[in-house]
Structures are given as structure tokens and as C-alpha cells.
Scaffold this motif. Sequence first.
Motif: not given
Length: 401
Positions: A341-358
Motif C-alpha cells: 500500500k502507498k501512503r500517497d493517495e494518488m499513488e495508492e489509487a494507481k496501484r489499486k487500478n493496476l492491481k485490478r488490471k493484472v
Amino acid sequence: MSGLIKEMNGEEFYPVFTTELFDSLNKMIDEKKLLMKNAILLLKRLGYWKIMKDARISTFERSSLCKMLEKMIIKEDQKKDKKNEKLLVDLCECYIMLSNVTSSKLLSICVHCLLKAGLKKEEDKETQKEVEMAMLALNHLNKFKKLDKELYLNEIKEIIEYHQEHRNLTQLAYQSAWQFLTGRLYFDPSLDHVIVNELHFEREAARELEELTRNVNWKKRKEEEKRDKESRETKNLKQWLQTIAFFLEYCQLWNDEIVDLVCSIVKIFRAAKDNHKELCDQCISLFEEVAGSKNGSADGLLNSGAVELILEEIQQSTLDFKMTINFFLFLIDPSSELKEKKRDEMEEAKRKNLKRKVFEKMEEEGYEDTVTSFLGIFYFLREKYCDHTLSLDISDYLVNV
């Protein structure tokens, strides 16, 4: 003799090119039975093919011929008047290409001399060949030999930048210039800014790989194996991949151009996978290096097509055990990054989106079931190849939403 050398393979060099042979050549030169200019021509051809065939000959530095060349280089360099620059370049090339150990006393002389030869900007074939030989010799210097930046940096930058604008170097000369420069990263990590941000290594390496991949006749690979020969394009590809491997290991700075570079490596793997295992192994090692580096990113790997390629290959029935280990070691790092999990909200949103794609990709193509099916052999693979970095926990290779 030069023709015979060209036809020999690397292993055939060992019983022929002995210390006794070099001693005999030195005696012939001393007794005027062999003119120095002819000796230089022969030694340069021998040095050229020694490097091109990757023959690890260690007989030259023990010979009287080696000692004679060292004395001639020092003597010519110390001349204040009427210094024969052409002779000095020839002597340095012979000495560097044939020797695996460079005398510290001669190092600065040879580097200065070879860089000066490499700075020639004429585009006729003769000059291009001279520059290629100088760059090939320069690149043969031991990567783990420390050099002061003042001795080479301005000159090698000029050589590379001029080629980027005018395309005056041969492919081999350009690759050799880059391999020499990236090789200095081992002792001087501060070069990363010059290599990445000023000279754009990732972009240039990607461009060279793309061109070489287009020019390799992949269908002729089986014929090459029968004749124990490789095309120049194939050899250059292998050299570029070695250069990239050194860059990825020792450079602490990458930029967005790394995605295009990895994309080019993906294309090589796809082109080579049916008939060139050595190139494929090199590609997989590079994928692992990118995935495991703090400079890499799961996002970049996904955009380059590397993750998709690995997941596709895991489903192949022809996959061998060693390749299986390499593929799964590659998957560990991107999946670990996507779980953090990322501390930065934008980075965390990006991580979740990429995670779902994978996750969706793995589920859609049946990759998750394929990966899970390998769980039973992980312990066997770890023990067989003594690679205990291979996790026994299947969740380490999967991305769940």
C-alpha cells in the motif's frame, strides 16, 4: 594466416596461439624475418577475431612479444618530436586486444591514444574501420579496472553524441563505445546522470536492438549452428544484451525510456524463442533484473509487455525447469510491489487500478490456474537448482483484488 584465423572457432585458438608462438613471432621480428608492419597487421587480425569469437587466451601477456610491445609503446609515446601517431595507435590496439591484463603504466597512454583515434569524424569506409578497431580495443579494457573520468569522459561523450547526430560509426564501434562507458559504472556510479539523462542510453539501446532484430535472419539459425558460426547481427545482439545487463545492474538511475528498452527485449525473445535459446536466456535475465530493481515498476513492466510474455510462456508445454524458475522469480517482484500500500493517495489509487488490471488479465486468460498448478514442483525446483529465493508460497506469485 589471417584467413585461417577467421575460419577458426573460439576453442581452436587455445592449442594454436601459445606463448611459444608469440615468442617465435618476436624472434622473427628481431631477426628481420618478419617486417614490423606485417607483424602489426597479423596481430591486429588475431586480436580482432580473439574478441569477436570471445576466446579467453591468456598466453600473450607471458610472452616476450608482449614485453617488446610494451617497450615500443612507451618509447613512441615519450618522443617529443616526430611521434608516429599511426604506429602508436597500432601498437596500443595489438597490445590491448591480445592481452587480458593491462599494465597500469600503459593504461593512460593506450586510453588517450585509442580515444583520439575514435574521434575521427570522416565517414569513408577506411576511417570507419579504423575507428571501429580503436573502439573495439578500448572496450576490451577490463571493466573492473578503475579509470579517472578526466582520462576518458569528454572524449567518449563526444564520440557518442557525434554519432547520434551524424551516424558515422559502424554498429560494432557504437556498441563498443557504449560498452566501454557503461563498464565504468562499477567504480563510478556518478556516471549514471551522463549515461541516462545526457546520452539517453535506454533510448539508444532500444533503437539498436530494434534494428538488429529486424536484420537477423532467424530462419538461418539452424544453418549457423551446423557451421558453428553466427551472423554479425546475432553477435551484436548478444553484445548489446550484455551491455544492457551491466547497465541494469550498476546504474542507479533509470527514466521512462526503460519501458521502450524492455519492449525491444520482449520483441527479441519472441523472435528468438524457437531457435536461439541463449538469446532467450539473456532476455529473461534482463527481465528479472528490471523486475527486482528499485528502479523498476510493475506499471512499466506491464506497459512493455514483459509480464504478459512471461504469463504466456508459463503456459507452454515445452517449458524446461530452469526457465520455469526464471519466470517465477520474475513474477515475485511485480506482485510484491502491487501488494504494498502507498501512503500517497494518488499513488495508492494507481496501484489499486493496476492491481485490478493484472488480476483481470490473469483470470481472463487462465493464468492464475496455470501458476497455481506449478505449486507442487516448487520444492523440487528449489532443491534441484539450490535457489532458495524461489518462494514456496503460491500467493507470492499471484495478484488478488
